[in-house]
Each structure stands twice: as structure tokens, then as C-alpha cells.
Motif scaffolding. Structure first.
Motif, PDB file in Angstrom:
ATOM      1  N   GLY A  63       6.632  -0.472   5.261  1.00 30.99           N
ATOM      2  CA  GLY A  63       6.196   0.257   3.942  1.00 30.99           C
ATOM      3  C   GLY A  63       6.957   1.348   3.970  1.00 30.99           C
ATOM      4  O   GLY A  63       7.720   1.619   3.056  1.00 30.99           O
ATOM      5  N   ARG A  64       6.526   2.470   4.780  1.00 32.13           N
ATOM      6  CA  ARG A  64       7.223   3.551   4.663  1.00 32.13           C
ATOM      7  C   ARG A  64       8.645   3.753   4.934  1.00 32.13           C
ATOM      8  O   ARG A  64       9.511   4.499   4.261  1.00 32.13           O
ATOM      9  CB  ARG A  64       6.784   4.515   6.194  1.00 32.13           C
ATOM     10  CG  ARG A  64       7.051   6.011   6.022  1.00 32.13           C
ATOM     11  CD  ARG A  64       6.382   6.527   7.235  1.00 32.13           C
ATOM     12  NE  ARG A  64       5.059   6.240   7.469  1.00 32.13           N
ATOM     13  CZ  ARG A  64       4.152   7.133   7.409  1.00 32.13           C
ATOM     14  NH1 ARG A  64       4.318   8.163   6.381  1.00 32.13           N
ATOM     15  NH2 ARG A  64       2.732   6.835   7.208  1.00 32.13           N
ATOM     16  N   HIS A 104      -0.403  -4.849  13.952  1.00 30.57           N
ATOM     17  CA  HIS A 104       0.167  -3.966  13.301  1.00 30.57           C
ATOM     18  C   HIS A 104      -0.493  -2.457  14.050  1.00 30.57           C
ATOM     19  O   HIS A 104      -1.627  -2.303  14.056  1.00 30.57           O
ATOM     20  CB  HIS A 104       0.182  -3.806  11.898  1.00 30.57           C
ATOM     21  CG  HIS A 104       0.183  -2.451  11.200  1.00 30.57           C
ATOM     22  ND1 HIS A 104       1.425  -2.073  10.862  1.00 30.57           N
ATOM     23  CD2 HIS A 104      -0.551  -1.466  11.013  1.00 30.57           C
ATOM     24  CE1 HIS A 104       1.639  -1.081  10.336  1.00 30.57           C
ATOM     25  NE2 HIS A 104       0.256  -0.415  10.261  1.00 30.57           N
ATOM     26  N   TYR A 111       3.073   6.567   0.467  1.00 32.15           N
ATOM     27  CA  TYR A 111       1.736   7.117   0.752  1.00 32.15           C
ATOM     28  C   TYR A 111       1.696   8.372  -0.011  1.00 32.15           C
ATOM     29  O   TYR A 111       0.850   9.171   0.290  1.00 32.15           O
ATOM     30  CB  TYR A 111       1.729   7.307   2.008  1.00 32.15           C
ATOM     31  CG  TYR A 111       1.537   6.050   2.866  1.00 32.15           C
ATOM     32  CD1 TYR A 111       0.753   5.067   2.558  1.00 32.15           C
ATOM     33  CD2 TYR A 111       2.623   5.931   3.746  1.00 32.15           C
ATOM     34  CE1 TYR A 111       0.941   3.763   3.456  1.00 32.15           C
ATOM     35  CE2 TYR A 111       2.791   4.400   4.403  1.00 32.15           C
ATOM     36  CZ  TYR A 111       1.834   3.659   4.213  1.00 32.15           C
ATOM     37  OH  TYR A 111       1.900   2.423   4.885  1.00 32.15           O
ATOM     38  N   SER A 121       1.364   3.645  12.011  1.00 29.43           N
ATOM     39  CA  SER A 121       2.648   4.114  11.233  1.00 29.43           C
ATOM     40  C   SER A 121       3.035   5.284  11.589  1.00 29.43           C
ATOM     41  O   SER A 121       2.551   6.206  12.138  1.00 29.43           O
ATOM     42  CB  SER A 121       1.835   4.126   9.841  1.00 29.43           C
ATOM     43  OG  SER A 121       2.768   4.165   8.881  1.00 29.43           O
ATOM     44  N   GLU A 155       6.636  -6.195   8.123  1.00 29.27           N
ATOM     45  CA  GLU A 155       5.871  -5.509   7.369  1.00 29.27           C
ATOM     46  C   GLU A 155       5.989  -4.261   6.921  1.00 29.27           C
ATOM     47  O   GLU A 155       5.130  -3.230   6.947  1.00 29.27           O
ATOM     48  CB  GLU A 155       4.235  -5.778   7.425  1.00 29.27           C
ATOM     49  CG  GLU A 155       3.948  -7.127   7.445  1.00 29.27           C
ATOM     50  CD  GLU A 155       2.561  -7.453   7.804  1.00 29.27           C
ATOM     51  OE1 GLU A 155       1.913  -6.312   8.188  1.00 29.27           O
ATOM     52  OE2 GLU A 155       1.864  -8.402   7.908  1.00 29.27           O
ATOM     53  N   GLY A 197       5.467  -0.309  10.473  1.00 32.67           N
ATOM     54  CA  GLY A 197       5.328   1.035  11.381  1.00 32.67           C
ATOM     55  C   GLY A 197       6.207   1.812  11.832  1.00 32.67           C
ATOM     56  O   GLY A 197       6.215   2.997  12.316  1.00 32.67           O
ATOM     57  N   LYS A 239       0.706  -1.352   0.019  1.00 33.14           N
ATOM     58  CA  LYS A 239      -0.059   0.056   0.147  1.00 33.14           C
ATOM     59  C   LYS A 239       0.788   1.181  -0.158  1.00 33.14           C
ATOM     60  O   LYS A 239       0.543   2.239  -0.468  1.00 33.14           O
ATOM     61  CB  LYS A 239      -1.193  -0.017   1.229  1.00 33.14           C
ATOM     62  CG  LYS A 239      -0.332  -0.002   2.613  1.00 33.14           C
ATOM     63  CD  LYS A 239      -1.195   0.023   3.737  1.00 33.14           C
ATOM     64  CE  LYS A 239      -1.835  -1.008   4.103  1.00 33.14           C
ATOM     65  NZ  LYS A 239      -0.839  -2.183   4.621  1.00 33.14           N
TER      66      LYS A 239
END
Ligand code: PLP
Length: 433
Positions: free
Chosen positions: A290-291, A209, A387, A212, A288, A249, A70
Motif C-alpha cells: 500500500g504505502r 501481513h 493513509y 506497516s 500487497e 508492509g 486502504k
């Protein structure tokens, strides 16, 4: 650490001049650095591999890093990470299909999310994803029925709501009691036992989770400790728990002249904390992020349309990028450093940095001191790789912002900007009009 630097007086992405790139592709445009993505993955991989005994399961294998699609789901970004061995955390059939198309094997794909449809659950079973993270009793019931129809028994984890919320903004906090995500602890224990009794699903572990842009390890550690004690309790009941999905996160630095997000921990410290909590538990961990992988691997390049000066001294820096291209400041009050591509001499000036969209919310920053810029100059938004483009829209009929991937001296447009004609052609007119 990233690869957007000044060379000969102007910002470059790796070896590519942003001035030349903007001339070619136009603005606004997202630009990603392959070297930065690769480096971010390598730093985390190294940190995880330093703790295989605690994180790699009973056989001390490789703990999974499953990139949260995402954050930036462009196929070329995913393929860059997939080639490094990275897995994928997905939240829709679309994201699973993206991950597969980019070369992530199904065995490294986790399927999360609070509202998976029956069709999506069926697709995940048929695809043979590594694990489906169950977020409610109702979802488990649906999955059991769908799996029974297929004579399958997919691996599942129960996502726990630990009542520990954390993150950079209320809208990106996911682990709090009132948040829609996960199953409350007591219910999760009962659900795990119920799932273990079904021949149609195979519970392999727990997931969590909590939010973030988390800049303090304390809440993460509390959540991991909770997962550990739940694992011990479930095992005491004779149930098998082999995996713990620790979510993502971890925050990243969004650093600027008037702002420095305090990052309490490096990826190495974060992973060491997780290893310390899970030590001796003999579970296979999954991360996991992302950022952490994508944010500082991307920038948004924009051109100054004009500088509007008011009699009261207020200066609006009007850019050709707007909230439809980068919504984080409007949605989460997020901070992005804005820098000129070719810095001019002079003392910093305070600007209200805005886009052309007809919303006051289309304001990126107020009173932001930065080096003086003039109409026609290029600027970048730093830290825009996560994002950013994924949340872009065509609001105000502004064509979808393009994405570009740089790799050393070469670059490729990895999502083109549609022409205005193409944008309009996507809408068939009702046949009675
Ligand atoms: N995992 C899950 C289940 C998520 O919902 C998210 C983000 O919302 C992530 C991982 C990635 O979070 P981050 O980008 O902060 O690492």
C-alpha cells in the motif's frame, strides 16, 4: 523517487505549478503524481518479474501485486494502477466495489479483514474475487454456510498470525500475538485441514501481513519462513497449497532535516529475500503493498494562515491543513517533511507546526527547523499519498479535503471539496425539529 521538484524557484508536481494549482483548487488539497505511482509500480513489478521461477507458481507465471486499497482508495488512483495490471487487496465491500469500478478484474481482487459481514462475504462470492482471506474459525464457518446456500466453493487462504509483529508504530503492527489479525499457527493448520474437507470452500494457500512501515527485512523473512514450513507440513498431510499471500508492509523513506527513517531494503532486496525463502516451493506469491506505491506519490498542499510568535520565542506556524485532513502525526506520531513551495532566503527557523482544529493533538511537529515562511505562503507535507486523504474527516466542520491527480502538464480534481452548503445539506433535519 518522486516527481515533486523545484522548477523556476517553486515546487511543481510533474509539470504543474503548485502555486497555480492551489490558486485554482484552493487549500488544503492532496496532490498525487501519476508518474510517481507508475514508477513505484514498475520498480516493484520489475523486481517481482526477475524471480518468476521462485514466485510465479508451478508454471512460472506472473506473481500478483495486489495494491492495498486502504492506503489510498481514490478511484483515479486505483484506475492508474489498474491500467498497469495491478490487482487489489481489499477489506470491505466498498473497497471491492471501488476496485471493480476502477477496472481491476475480480480475478485480481483479494478480500481480507477480521470482520467481514455475511453480506460482504456473499458479495465477494457473487463477484468471483480471486481469494477470500479467512481470519478466524468463526469466519470460516460463516463463509461455508453462505457458500453452501449459493452452491459455490470460493477460493480461500487462511491468514496466519505468526506471533511476529513489526512496523513503524504499535498501532500499525498486525502480526503480534495479541493483535486481532489472523489465526494462530496451530489453529491455522487445523483450520486448513478442516476447510480442505469442505466442498463449499477451496483452500488455495496461506496469507500473512505482520505490520506497516517495516524498515528491517528480518521479521518479514521470519514470517515468510514460517509460511514455507507450514506449506511443507500441510503438503505432507496431503493437502494442496498453491498460493502464498505475503502481505504488504515494506516501509518507505519519510526523510527530513531532523529525521531520516532508516530503510533497510529496497523493493528489489525485499522481493529477492522473498524469492530466496520460497525458492523451489512451487507456490504463486502475492504482494500487497500500500504505502510503498502511494506514500511518496502524494503531497498535501497547505497555506500558512499566520505565524504566531510568543514572548518566550516559541513560533507557531498555523496552517489551513489540520489533523482532520492528515491524521497520521496525531494518530501514529508520524513524521512528514514540511517544505515551502517557494523557498525564501534565510536561515532555518524552528516552528511548532499546527492546524486550526481545537485539539492540542492537532500538532504536526514541534520545534521543526525549516526555511522561514510568512502568512499566505504555501507549504507541502511530503509523503502524504498513503493513509492521508483516506483517513480525512470533516471534524470541526471543515469540508472534506479535495484530491487532485497530476499527469504531466494536466491535472484533474478527483475528489472535489464540498461547499459549506453541500456539507450541511447532507444532514436532513429530524422531522420533529
Ligand atoms: N495487506 C493487509 C492485509 C493489510 O492490512 C495492509 C495494511 O494494513 C496492507 C496489506 C498494506 O500495508 P502497507 O501499506 O504497509 O504496505
Amino acid at each position: 523517487m518522486h516527481h515533486f521538484e523545484l522548477k523556476s524557484g517553486a515546487l511543481h508536481a510533474e509539470a504543474v505549478s503548485l502555486e497555480a494549482l492551489a490558486q485554482d483548487v484552493g487549500t488544503p488539497a492532496y496532490v498525487y503524481s501519476s508518474a510517481t505511482l507508475t514508477r513505484h509500480y514498475a520498480v516493484l513489478r520489475e523486481a517481482v518479474d526477475a524471480h518468476t521461477a521462485a514466485l510465479g507458481g508451478p508454471n512460472g507465471g506472473e506473481a500478483l501485486i495486489a495494491y492495498a486499497v486502504k492506503a489510498n482508495s481514490n478511484l483515479s488512483v486505483l484506475a492508474t494502477l489498474a491500467r498497469l495490471g495491478c490487482g487489489a487487496d481489499t477489506v470491505s465491500e466498498g473497497e471491492i466495489r471501488r476496485a471493480l469500478k476502477a477496472g481491476v478484474p475480480a480475478s485480481k481482487i483479494i478480500f481480507s479483514g477480521v470482520g467481514k459481514t455475511d453480506a460482504e462475504l456473499g458479495f465477494a462470492i457473487d463477484t468471483g474475487v480471486r481469494q477470500i482471506n479467512i481470519e478466524s474459525a468463526a469466519e470460516l464457518d460463516r463463509l461455508i454456510a453462505i457458500a453452501q446456500d449459493r452452491g459455490a466453493s470460493p477460493a480461500i487462504a487462511i491468514r496466519v498470525n505468526p506471533k511476529i509483529g513489526a512496523g513503524g508504530h504499535a498501532k500499525i503492527t498486525t502480526g503480534g500475538e495479541g493483535d486481532k489479525f489472523g489465526v494462530p499457527v496451530d489453529e491455522a493448520m487445523a483450520l486448513y485441514a478442516r476447510a480442505s474437507a469442505s466442498p463449499h470452500v477451496t483452500p488455495v494457500g496461506l496469507a500473512c501481513h505482520i505490520g506497516s512501515q517495516i524498515t528491517d527485512l528480518t521479521p518479514l523473512e521470519a514470517a515468510f519462513r514460517l509460511l514455507r514450513s507450514m506449506t511443507e507440513e500441510l503438503r505432507a498431510e496431503g493437502l494442496s497449497v498453491e498460493r502464498l499471500d505475503l502481505g504488504g508492509g515494506l516501509g518507505v523513506p519519510y526523510v527530513g532535516a531532523d529525521h531520516a527513517s532508516s530503510i533497510a531494503a529496497s523493493p528489489a532486496e525485499y522481493v529477492a529475500m522473498a524469492a530466496g525463502v520460497l525458492d523451489g516451493l512451487n507456490v504463486e506469491a502475492a504482494f500487497e503493498p500500500g504505502r510503498l506505491l502511494a506514500a511518496n506519490a502524494g503531497i498535501l498542499v497547505s497555506r500558512v494562515i499566520q505565524v504566531t510568535e510568543r514572548a518566550d520565542g516559541r513560533r507557531f506556524l498555523v496552517l489551513d491543513a489540520a489533523m482532520n485532513d492528515l491524521i497520521r502525526p496525531a494518530m501514529y506520531d508520524a513524521f512528514h517533511e514540511v517544505l515551502p513551495v517557494r523557498p525564501r532566503a534565510g536561515a532555518p527557523v524552528a516552528y511548532d507546526i499546527v492546524g486550526p482544529v481545537c485539539e492540542t493533538g492537532d500538532t504536526f511537529a514541534r520545534g521543526r527547523p525549516m526555511l522561514p515562511v510568512e502568512a499566505g505562503d504555501l507549504v507541502i507535507f511530503a509523503g502524504a499519498g498513503a493513509y492521508g486523504a483516506v483517513m480525512a474527516s470533516e471534524y470541526n466542520s471543515r469540508p472534506m479535503v479535495p484530491e487532485v491527480l497530476v499527469d504531466g502538464e494536466r491535472y484533474a480534481v478527483i475528489r472535489p471539496r464540498p461547499t459549506l452548503e453541500e456539507m450541511l445539506a447532507r444532514e436532513p433535519m429530524a422531522d420533529w425539529l
